[in-house]
Design an enzyme around this catalytic site. Structure first.
Site, PDB file in Angstrom:
ATOM      1  N   GLU A 215       0.796  -1.081  -0.160  1.00 18.69           N
ATOM      2  CA  GLU A 215       0.015  -0.175  -0.057  1.00 18.69           C
ATOM      3  C   GLU A 215       0.965   1.234  -0.062  1.00 18.69           C
ATOM      4  O   GLU A 215       0.481   2.054  -0.860  1.00 18.69           O
ATOM      5  CB  GLU A 215      -1.207   0.112   1.148  1.00 18.69           C
ATOM      6  CG  GLU A 215      -2.051  -0.807   1.108  1.00 18.69           C
ATOM      7  CD  GLU A 215      -1.708  -2.504   1.198  1.00 18.69           C
ATOM      8  OE1 GLU A 215      -2.709  -3.240   0.906  1.00 18.69           O
ATOM      9  OE2 GLU A 215      -0.702  -2.858   1.653  1.00 18.69           O
TER      10      GLU A 215
ATOM     11  N   HIS B 231      -9.884  -5.440  10.922  1.00 20.64           N
ATOM     12  CA  HIS B 231     -10.535  -5.240   9.474  1.00 20.64           C
ATOM     13  C   HIS B 231     -11.807  -4.592   9.530  1.00 20.64           C
ATOM     14  O   HIS B 231     -12.435  -4.704   8.528  1.00 20.64           O
ATOM     15  CB  HIS B 231     -10.554  -6.463   8.673  1.00 20.64           C
ATOM     16  CG  HIS B 231      -9.161  -7.370   8.338  1.00 20.64           C
ATOM     17  ND1 HIS B 231      -8.452  -7.930   9.198  1.00 20.64           N
ATOM     18  CD2 HIS B 231      -8.644  -7.226   7.183  1.00 20.64           C
ATOM     19  CE1 HIS B 231      -7.351  -8.406   8.615  1.00 20.64           C
ATOM     20  NE2 HIS B 231      -7.327  -7.933   7.379  1.00 20.64           N
TER      21      HIS B 231
END
Length: 374
Positions: free
Chosen positions: A104, A173
């Site tokens: 990322e 998450h």
């Protein structure tokens, strides 16, 4: 053949005179339709899932502006982890839809640099929980560069992907990043609920010259919403920074964003049977926040509840309540404002604990009755 020709000659006087009907939009067309009793209705609204609305927005903007491109993990050959980019790689090729490594910070940095160089990247995070790996690029590189360059360097980039709790993916998450990114000057932050929100806000974000964080919700991707005729246009956008009243009401104002707008709408439907009319405001944008829409509603209803999927401390609801207290609408409140949030714990994995950690319709109903003292 002779018999057929004779028959046609006999029927000729009975045939209506053929006249070319002018276009529907012109006066002649409308007059002729009126005389003949014709009604040409506008195309009706259609049902479109949030997934397809996002796909339409990306497709239309890739086609409209050659500077736009999409990059992220599995966005190209796999059509996206959630199929948001379905068909785009086949249509636009490797230069416009780019698969990246699982890094990322790396691909977010590439996207920010491309934006500084004049392109308009759409950077997809498979989930915004993974954006923590790239938060230096989002905050220090994207959000602050325009200010630090005295306006000389624009960073027209969109960071988008699913945000907040999904189902059964536990603590690492399931975080809502609305307050995280909404805290930072230099960013615009949008949070859609419906298919119309998703399409209009994504198109507006791509066309904006500032970095925009678009917080979607995984559980909404497959949900169909009515897409109006206006929203079906390729020129349709929703202005960033404008809230929408999803339901009119007179007794209490419910303010929310993303998936929990749906919970508020369900709450309003339940309470309407008991004579309580809730006004539901879909914030759509977290930063800049349309606090004027909330103030105008409070002047009418005299009560306020904020509903969000994030944690309570320093949350979006806390900001709304603080700004109402500091502004003129505070004098119109007949009871203290109340926040409905997720529980102040990391998200549990067990289904029953997960349900109890997130706001449910019953929690909003309880809060409404508490505020209204009924």
């Amino acid at each position: 053949m002779a018999v057929a020709s004779a028959l046609l000659r006999q029927l000729a006087p009975l045939r209506p005179r053929l006249t070319r009907i002018p276009p529907h939009g012109c006066a002649g067309g409308r007059l002729l339709q009126h005389r003949r009793g014709l009604r040409l209705s506008a195309p009706a609204a259609i049902q479109v899932t949030v997934r397809d609305a996002l796909n339409q927005a990306l497709d239309e903007e890739l086609e409209r502006d050659e500077r736009v491109f999409l990059l992220g993990e599995e966005v190209a050959q796999y059509d996206g982890a959630y199929k948001i980019s379905r068909g785009l790689w086949k249509k636009y090729g490797d230069k416009r839809v780019i698969d990246t490594p699982i890094s990322e910070m790396g691909f977010a940095g590439i996207a920010v640099g491309a934006a500084m160089a004049g392109l308009r990247p759409v950077c997809e995070f498979m989930t915004f929980n993974f954006s923590m790996q790239a938060i230096d690029q989002v905050i220090n590189s994207a959000a602050k560069t325009c200010y630090m360059s005295a306006g000389l360097i624009a960073v027209p980039i969109v960071f988008r992907g699913p945000n907040g709790a999904s189902a059964g993916v536990a603590a690492q998450h399931s975080q809502c990043f609305a307050a995280w990114y909404g805290h930072c000057p230099g960013l615009k932050v949008v949070s859609p609920w419906s298919a119309e929100d998703a399409k209009g806000l994504l198109k507006a974000a791509i066309r904006d010259d500032n970095p925009v964080v678009m917080l979607e919700n995984e559980l909404l991707y497959g949900v169909p919403f009515e897409l109006s005729e206006q929203a079906q246009s390729k020129d349709f956008i929703i202005p960033i920074g404008k809230a929408k009243i999803e339901r009119q009401g007179t007794h209490i104002t419910l303010v929310s964003h993303s998936r929990l707008v749906g919970h508020c709408m369900e709450t309003a439907s339940v309470l309407a049977k008991e004579g309580v009319e809730c006004e539901v405001i879909n914030m759509r944008t977290i930063r800049p926040m349309d606090i004027e829409a909330v103030e105008a509603s409070i002047v009418k209803t005299n009560h306020l509840i904020t509903v969000e999927g994030g944690w309570p401390q320093f949350g979006v609801g806390a900001e709304i309540c603080a700004r109402i207290m500091e502004g003129p609408a505070f004098n119109y409140l007949d009871a203290p404002a109340v926040r409905v949030t997720s529980t102040d714990v990391p998200m549990p994995y067990a289904k029953n604990l997960e349900d109890n950690s997130m706001p449910q319709v019953k929690d909003i109903i309880f809060a409404v009755k508490k505020v209204l003292n009924i």
